[in-house]
Design an enzyme around this catalytic site. Sequence first.
Site, short mmCIF file in Angstrom:
data_model
loop_
_atom_site.label_atom_id
_atom_site.label_comp_id
_atom_site.label_asym_id
_atom_site.label_seq_id
_atom_site.Cartn_x
_atom_site.Cartn_y
_atom_site.Cartn_z
CE LYS B 44 -6.07 -31.39 -2.15
NZ LYS B 44 -6.28 -30.35 -3.40
N GLY B 45 -11.09 -30.66 -1.82
CA GLY B 45 -11.83 -31.48 -2.52
C GLY B 45 -11.69 -32.88 -1.51
CG ASN B 68 -3.13 -26.35 -8.61
OD1 ASN B 68 -3.68 -27.56 -8.56
ND2 ASN B 68 -4.13 -25.30 -8.80
CG LEU B 72 -9.23 -32.81 -7.40
CD1 LEU B 72 -10.48 -33.47 -8.10
CD2 LEU B 72 -9.54 -31.56 -6.44
CG ASN B 98 -14.42 -28.68 -3.37
OD1 ASN B 98 -14.23 -29.97 -3.96
ND2 ASN B 98 -14.67 -27.49 -4.12
CB CYS B 129 -10.47 -30.22 -10.67
SG CYS B 129 -8.65 -30.36 -10.53
CB THR B 192 -7.32 -23.06 -11.54
OG1 THR B 192 -7.53 -24.56 -11.90
CG2 THR B 192 -6.94 -22.84 -10.31
N GLY B 216 -4.41 -16.98 -8.81
CA GLY B 216 -3.48 -15.81 -8.34
C GLY B 216 -4.00 -14.45 -9.04
#
Lengths: 277, 302
Positions: B44-45, B68, B72, B98, B129, B192, B216
């Site tokens: 994860k970032g 989502n 962050l 990340n 993001c 995303t 997804g």
Amino acid sequence: MTGTGTYKRRKGDVMMKKRVLAEVTINKEIAPGIFDLWMEPTQGLEEINPGQFIGVYLRNENLLLPRPLSICEVNADRSALRLVYRRAGEGTHELSRRKPKDGLGYVPILGPLGNGFPLEKGEGKRALIIGGGIGIPPLVELSKRLKADRQIVLGYQNGQTAGFLQKDLEQFGDVHVATEDGSIGVCGNVMDLIRKENLQADIIYACGPMPMLKAVKEFAGERGIPAYISLEEHMACGVGVCLGCVVKTREVHPHTNVHNARICTDGPVFEAGEVEI
Amino acid sequence: MNIQTTIAGVTFQNPVMTASGTFGSGMEYSELMDINRLGAVVTKGVSNVPWPGNPTPRVAEVHGGMLNAIGLQNPGVELFLQRDIPFLKKFDTKIIVNVCGRTVEDYVEVVERLGEEPAISMLEINVSCPNVKEGAIAFGQRAEVLFGITQELKRHAKQPIIMKLSPNVTDIGEMAKAAEAGGADAISLINTIMGMKIDIRRRKFALANKTGGLSGPAIKPVAVRMVYQAAQAVKIPIIGMGGIATGDDAIEFILAGASAVGIGAMNFADPRTAEFVLDGIEFYMRRYGVENLSDLVGAVEG
């Protein structure tokens, strides 16, 4: 499922939790939109604490995420689990249609997840067990296992749903009922009932809608009583990865390193004073 | 059969990685799947200081995917290096970290700090993001800004850098070229897609942030198209992601031009998805007599 066996587990930690399959044995509507489901996992589950939940995966693959449903009850040898849930959206609608031996196969579940209510804190004390609406189910296993003087207060919105799980809970303590429309028991919410009947407690356990939990937190704070409240939030993973379901905390949380705790893994039960709700 | 893949001189045992933000640092999922089978864990970032993230609700389910707006949230680089890296070092897999930030200086600080940790194989730079107001996507939607930050980070980075691109742009090829020109060792895409859900019963936004990132299986065709377009535009390797659920999905990305793939939202649907994807890739290679995975990269015809 699949697995070619090309790679072998080599090092690192062992896998501890499992996504297992369960068979639906009972699934019936016990009040309008409220379902009572028993399922039997095909593999044994870990020890279950009252207040823990499981992730239920659906057949409709367009609904990716597991539904976090609290465990209402578990039988003595953990071979069967009871979930009492509200049909709220597409996912629980699908679940509500599952019938024993419906030919659709097993339901994948993940769990038990999260931390439950601390039973040892209430031992030998006067415990007030408060449930509101669809927050009532986990109180069944809690009341069964809590070695305390148990006063159980249940709040329902109206006469239509009032009384679900009341009989189950009457086995484990004195049950007091409040309904918003006054159709059964005291007219008002659970806090109105507690004040009206002047119920006394050394410790509170509660699960229900956020306004109720806020009132419980305030009530417990004023009286200096510890209160353990079970929170709910939209979740994706259910196991502490996605950080979707956080609650603000009074102190910096050691895992997140910010004023946030993960409801799924650090909760869902928190001491009311620890969280900002 | 050789399923290894090499990106910027780093050889991965297989091309299956996690997509940032869907796997934490592996601690939670290590109990549910075998991390040793992954080509890499992409964490994860991580930012220079702890970030609290956005208000809740942060997630919502939609047809074939999810939205989502976590924002962050992360514990900051110091705790990350103390706690998460020692954990990940226990496994037979590569570590890609990340990196996120609000300013170029923030990114530089994290990149330099991570440079001191030899267990980290590569850095993935999050300039895409959609859920934070400052930084992140602000660097990833204009080619000249992306070029600038890539060039600056490349000057400070010890490890090879992967620029993670946003799909929320008009011309992905232009963005890929900007990253390459700035010196990126690789690119990853897609992050995303910005979306929105409204709860019609309450007449409210499903997410507190109003908008969120869609991920997804719902986004897979968009992702495959963008990986293909990026692959046509640049020579640096591509890590493809966006809705991968099966080995067949992964093969699609590889044929479109990806040298590796990331598993994202589907980890939430089944924590063993990455393992099944790996099994599926091997199955495909055996069935079609593919000796080297690299023979499939960009091998779509016509």
